[in-house]
Design a protein around this motif. Sequence first.
Motif, PDB file in Angstrom:
ATOM      1  N   LEU A 105      58.992  53.862  17.327  1.00  0.00           N
ATOM      2  CA  LEU A 105      58.703  52.654  17.032  1.00  0.00           C
ATOM      3  C   LEU A 105      59.962  51.644  16.399  1.00  0.00           C
ATOM      4  CD1 LEU A 105      54.959  52.402  16.092  1.00  0.00           C
ATOM      5  CD2 LEU A 105      56.184  51.391  18.321  1.00  0.00           C
ATOM      6  N   ASN A 106      60.539  52.726  15.472  1.00  0.00           N
ATOM      7  CA  ASN A 106      61.599  52.286  14.827  1.00  0.00           C
ATOM      8  C   ASN A 106      63.146  52.209  15.124  1.00  0.00           C
ATOM      9  OD1 ASN A 106      59.872  51.783  12.531  1.00  0.00           O
ATOM     10  ND2 ASN A 106      60.240  53.556  11.681  1.00  0.00           N
ATOM     11  N   LYS A 163      56.192  56.736  14.671  1.00  0.00           N
ATOM     12  CA  LYS A 163      56.875  56.233  14.115  1.00  0.00           C
ATOM     13  C   LYS A 163      58.429  56.173  14.402  1.00  0.00           C
ATOM     14  CE  LYS A 163      53.988  56.475   9.934  1.00  0.00           C
ATOM     15  NZ  LYS A 163      53.925  56.978   8.570  1.00  0.00           N
ATOM     16  N   ALA A 164      58.957  57.120  14.658  1.00  0.00           N
ATOM     17  CA  ALA A 164      60.360  57.106  15.013  1.00  0.00           C
ATOM     18  C   ALA A 164      60.645  56.413  16.227  1.00  0.00           C
ATOM     19  CB  ALA A 164      60.800  58.640  15.286  1.00  0.00           C
ATOM     20  N   ASN A 186      50.058  65.120  12.290  1.00  0.00           N
ATOM     21  CA  ASN A 186      51.486  64.435  11.342  1.00  0.00           C
ATOM     22  C   ASN A 186      52.617  64.377  12.450  1.00  0.00           C
ATOM     23  OD1 ASN A 186      49.592  63.782   8.948  1.00  0.00           O
ATOM     24  ND2 ASN A 186      50.383  66.093   8.198  1.00  0.00           N
ATOM     25  N   LEU A 245      52.345  61.503  14.565  1.00  0.00           N
ATOM     26  CA  LEU A 245      52.444  60.139  13.767  1.00  0.00           C
ATOM     27  C   LEU A 245      54.055  60.127  13.537  1.00  0.00           C
ATOM     28  CD1 LEU A 245      49.724  60.207  11.316  1.00  0.00           C
ATOM     29  CD2 LEU A 245      49.759  58.480  13.456  1.00  0.00           C
ATOM     30  N   LYS A 246      54.741  60.912  13.089  1.00  0.00           N
ATOM     31  CA  LYS A 246      56.129  60.994  13.002  1.00  0.00           C
ATOM     32  C   LYS A 246      56.950  60.477  14.211  1.00  0.00           C
ATOM     33  CE  LYS A 246      56.266  64.092   8.898  1.00  0.00           C
ATOM     34  NZ  LYS A 246      56.708  65.764   8.733  1.00  0.00           N
TER      35      LYS A 246
END
Length: 121
Positions: free
Chosen positions: A107-108, A104-105, A97, A100-101
């Motif tokens: 990518l954003n 995501k961070a 997890n 994944l965070k």
Amino acid sequence: MGKLLKDKYEAVVSLNNFTKEIMKLPLKVEYTKINAMIGERQEYIEKIRDIDIKINEYIMNNGKFKESEEVKNLKIKIKILVAETIEMDKEIRKNVNDELKSVKASLNQPQSFSKLVNIKA
């Protein structure tokens, strides 16, 4: 009953050792291998479930029985190993997890440096 518990104990030890192997692998580098191992790990869990079914059938067919010291010790060892394995599972999930965070961070977030130059004609 003793043989079934010995089989279960051996299966739980195998699951525990396999989970330790998964824990040792770096998630970023070995993601594919970890993913495959988690799938393979399910086979260990199924084996333990099958043994549990046999134990329950034995108890249903034979009623109550007096537990020997060996059976009591095996049950205690199994409980300890299962608790240890559950804690490792929690750590693996937490690491996945967190990764994944992190992905995501990244990518954003917009790129702060752009190597492209806008030239208007």
